[in-house]
Design a protein around this motif. Structure first.
Motif, PDB file in Angstrom:
ATOM      1  N   ALA A  37       1.813   3.752  -8.752  1.00  0.00           N
ATOM      2  CA  ALA A  37       2.771   2.663  -9.363  1.00  0.00           C
ATOM      3  C   ALA A  37       2.059   2.445 -10.733  1.00  0.00           C
ATOM      4  CB  ALA A  37       2.271   1.653  -8.307  1.00  0.00           C
TER       5      ALA A  37
ATOM      6  N   VAL B 102       5.248  -4.715  -2.075  1.00  0.00           N
ATOM      7  CA  VAL B 102       5.604  -4.021  -3.065  1.00  0.00           C
ATOM      8  C   VAL B 102       6.810  -4.566  -3.925  1.00  0.00           C
ATOM      9  CG1 VAL B 102       6.782  -1.672  -3.038  1.00  0.00           C
ATOM     10  CG2 VAL B 102       5.040  -2.133  -1.583  1.00  0.00           C
ATOM     11  N   THR B 103       7.906  -5.028  -3.118  1.00  0.00           N
ATOM     12  CA  THR B 103       8.787  -5.438  -3.821  1.00  0.00           C
ATOM     13  C   THR B 103       9.440  -6.856  -3.537  1.00  0.00           C
ATOM     14  OG1 THR B 103      10.545  -4.794  -1.899  1.00  0.00           O
ATOM     15  CG2 THR B 103      10.317  -3.148  -3.973  1.00  0.00           C
TER      16      THR B 103
ATOM     17  N   LEU C 213       5.893  -5.043  -7.643  1.00  0.00           N
ATOM     18  CA  LEU C 213       7.472  -5.156  -8.587  1.00  0.00           C
ATOM     19  C   LEU C 213       7.020  -6.281  -9.691  1.00  0.00           C
ATOM     20  CD1 LEU C 213      10.704  -4.970  -8.995  1.00  0.00           C
ATOM     21  CD2 LEU C 213      10.600  -6.878  -7.475  1.00  0.00           C
TER      22      LEU C 213
ATOM     23  N   THR D 185       8.365   1.588  -7.243  1.00  0.00           N
ATOM     24  CA  THR D 185       8.027   0.800  -6.159  1.00  0.00           C
ATOM     25  C   THR D 185       8.726   1.677  -4.913  1.00  0.00           C
ATOM     26  OG1 THR D 185      10.507  -0.203  -6.601  1.00  0.00           O
ATOM     27  CG2 THR D 185       8.419  -1.339  -7.158  1.00  0.00           C
TER      28      THR D 185
END
Length: 283
Positions: A122, A166-167, A182, A189
């Motif tokens: 990431a 994550v998002t 994110l 992502t």
């Protein structure tokens, strides 16, 4: 947001595609590797509870991933809930052939593995808050983006759960102190990529630790955790069992994975369990 169970189907949120279970198995379940099975379910209460219930019948290395958890748990039985496909929600079944008194290192090991894997995949600096949290920087502010929960299961097993936002968008955060990859400006992502990287990193660190008979110094785990730990060198407040509170500077991590705190009275105390608050320095 639209649920994955609504009329829109699994692609109802185009920013959050489903995981590719078949591709993940091809990449991770290998004849000579740690991971022996990998299942992805659309929704479940808790991946930890599901794996723990089957701990005695499953071989070591079973991986269970959920697109959505409805009863996910963190430390102290706190709930962990997030929109479907907005994060990585997984549990792994481990049966380490190392002395049981060293099993307490597994949550810390998982933290090191997750931070290492996410840094690679990431492109985000992930720091560790002792004992079980993953932190990222969002707008210069420290935010929790992940958590770890390890639980004994069956006769000789331990289930380690890992949840990573994550998002998650700002308006979806459960509390203001939460974050996500994110929001930390991750270069990727893609959950398939992130999951592969985290599980490969976990396999590496677990292998090193087991080969060293669980010795945190010989395996390099103790040094790696200390290097990535945002708690060390900070003034902290620890809410301890029995409604006791301890304040001081976190100065070291001992051989049992305990946080060594230098108290204001001049002594030190090793904390094995507790809720840690990073106290902001007075400006």
């Amino acid at each position: 947001m639209t649920s994955s169970h609504g009329s829109g189907g699994p692609w109802s949120d185009l920013d959050r595609p489903p995981l590719n279970a078949a591709a993940l198995r091809r990449a991770l379940v290998l004849p000579t590797g740690l991971w022996t099975s990998l299942d992805v379910v659309t929704t479940t209460g808790s991946t930890n509870s599901d794996l723990a219930a089957r701990a005695d019948e499953l071989p070591e290395g079973a991986v269970l991933v959920a697109e959505e958890q409805t009863a996910g748990r963190g430390r102290l039985d706190r709930s962990w809930v997030a929109p479907a496909r907005s994060g990585i929600f997984l549990s792994v079944l481990l049966k380490p052939d190392v002395p049981v008194h060293r099993w307490g290192w597994l949550p810390l090991l998982t933290g090191v593995a997750a931070a290492t894997g996410l840094a690679k995949s990431a492109g985000v600096d992930v720091s560790l808050k002792w004992p079980n949290d993953l932190l990222v920087s969002v707008g210069g502010e420290e935010r929790k983006t992940g958590g770890i929960l390890a639980e004994r299961a069956g006769e000789d097993a331990i289930v380690v759960g890992l949840g990573i936002n994550v998002t998650l968008r700002e308006d979806e955060l459960p509390v203001p102190a939460a974050g996500s990859l994110l929001l930390a400006n991750a270069i990727s992502t893609d959950r398939d990529t992130l999951l592969r990287s985290v599980l490969r990193s976990l396999e590496h660190w677990y292998g090193e630790w087991v080969r060293a008979d669980g010795n945190p110094a010989a395996s390099g785990l103790q040094e790696a955790y200390a290097a990535g730990c945002a708690t060390l060198g900070r003034h902290i407040r620890a809410d301890l069992p029995g409604e006791r509170m301890l304040e001081g500077e976190a100065v070291a991590l001992d051989g049992d994975g305990r946080l060594v705190v230098a108290t204001e009275g001049g002594g030190t105390e090793a904390v094995s369990a507790g809720d840690i608050v990073h106290v902001r320095a007075e400006s």
